[in-house]
Scaffold this active site. Structure first.
Site: not given
Ligand code: SAH
Length: 354
Positions: A109, A120, A166, A198, A221-222, A297, A340
């Site tokens: 990753c 987010c 990112g 993603s 990421s829905l 997470n 992340c």
């Molecule tokens: N910006 C992109 C890729 C990076 S995040 C995106 O938004 O898809 C990668 C994935 O991790 C995304 O699905 C994001 O929503 C998820 N993510 C971020 N923080 C998280 C957390 N605390 N628990 C679970 N998934 C998380």
């Protein structure tokens, strides 16, 4: 002023051919030779490229640079061998890269930006905002360091996910150059099908990606099936709502015939009810796709609780019963700061406190 040395890891094969012929007055075939050394032999020094003439090696030493990432820390999970690197870039900014060992192979990753500005509400990467985009070479290096570590065990990276810190579709060209570089048959030769990008849901970039008809998997990421809930969790939904996002996903499928992967992080009391599972199945009806359910997470600054294991199973069952394929993502590296942005955030907090 002397020109900035060229970062070799940032050049696609075509760009390397152009640079060698135009700037270095070399035959184009040298690019393939260099690619073999960089990505198949994985040397870290141009002087080791023994089939290049000595004068060219000397010129390359002066005109190029290779490794720019410095490993700050590495955590290895005792549970499943998940390895998380914290790297410092040349300007001191830090990024994370993760190696995950699955029964079907090894995935890496990579991060595409330092920090993130998407905001987010459940994510640690966005806490300090966007610091800067990564270059293609900086993304490539993350993968190479991981592959070099695996070389010692005789293992190969089988898939790559652009799912670290990112938003890859906001850093579009470097992210695509990264894909071109690591999928090149003269280099690492990772199949397009083994690459997943993603996105938070940047609709115009999804159309652009669809029109390029790459063979990669798009993960979206829905996290919610209605605009009110999604806007609360993901500010981007105010710019591109669910209807527009789904339209873009249908377009992506039409153009590429690639099934879309949807990520759905389950947060207790926010998006995990039975009704919400039904709404999700409704929304995705008719679109070939797969839903990845992720127990959220824990991020200390966010204080959101994950849905219980039982309720996650029930949510998955509801989706599957309604004809929407869904699986629960297995948690990796539960004993290390694997969410992340957490290792980076911890490192920043230690530095600030000392
Ligand atoms: N910006 C992109 C890729 C990076 S995040 C995106 O938004 O898809 C990668 C994935 O991790 C995304 O699905 C994001 O929503 C998820 N993510 C971020 N923080 C998280 C957390 N605390 N628990 C679970 N998934 C998380």
């Amino acid at each position: 002023m002397a020109p900035m040395p060229v970062h070799l890891y940032g050049l696609t094969l075509e760009q390397m051919q152009e640079w060698l012929t135009a700037d270095m007055q070399q035959p184009a075939y040298r690019a393939k030779q260099i690619y073999h050394w960089l990505y198949q032999r994985r040397v870290e020094d141009v002087t080791a490229m023994s089939d290049l003439p000595a004068f060219l090696r000397a010129e390359l030493v002066a005109a190029t640079r290779l490794a720019t990432l410095r490993e700050v820390t590495r955590q290895v999970s005792k549970l499943d061998g998940t390895t998380k690197f914290l790297f410092a870039l040349e300007d001191g900014a830090t990024i994370e890269t993760v190696i995950m060992r699955h029964d079907y192979g090894i995935s890496v990753c990579v991060s595409t930006q330092v920090g993130c500005k998407m905001g987010c509400k459940f994510c640690a990467s966005t806490l300090g905002g966007l610091i800067r985009h990564l270059t293609a070479g900086e993304i490539v290096e993350q993968l190479l360091v991981a592959q070099r570590m695996l070389d010692a065990e005789g293992l190969r990276v089988s898939s790559v996910v652009l799912m670290g810190s990112g938003e890859p579709l906001e850093n579009y060209d470097p992210s695509m150059a990264f894909i071109d570089i690591v999928t090149d048959a003269e280099g690492l030769g990772i199949g397009q099908r083994h690459i997943t990008v993603s996105t938070v849901g940047l609709v115009p970039a999804i159309y652009r990606l669809a029109d390029e008809r790459r063979g990669i998997t798009l993960a979206v990421s829905l996290h919610a099936a209605d605009d009110e809930t999604r806007s609360r969790m993901m500010p981007i939904n105010k710019a591109y709502n669910i209807a527009r996002l789904l339209e873009a996903c249908h377009y992506y499928y039409e153009k590429t015939s690639r099934r879309i992967s949807f990520e759905y992080a389950l947060i207790a009391g926010h998006n995990d009810s039975r009704d919400q599972a039904r709404a999700l199945a409704d929304l995705l009806k008719g679109l070939p796709c797969h839903v990845n359910l992720i127990p959220v997470n824990y991020v200390p600054e966010r204080n959101l609780e994950r849905t219980s294991a039982n309720q996650i199973r029930a949510f998955a069952k509801e989706l599957n019963d309604l004809g929407t394929p869904a699986t629960v993502r297995r948690e990796m590296g539960g004993d290390i700061a694997a969410a992340c942005g957490q290792l980076r955030a911890e490192h920043a907090a230690i530095k600030a406190g000392s």
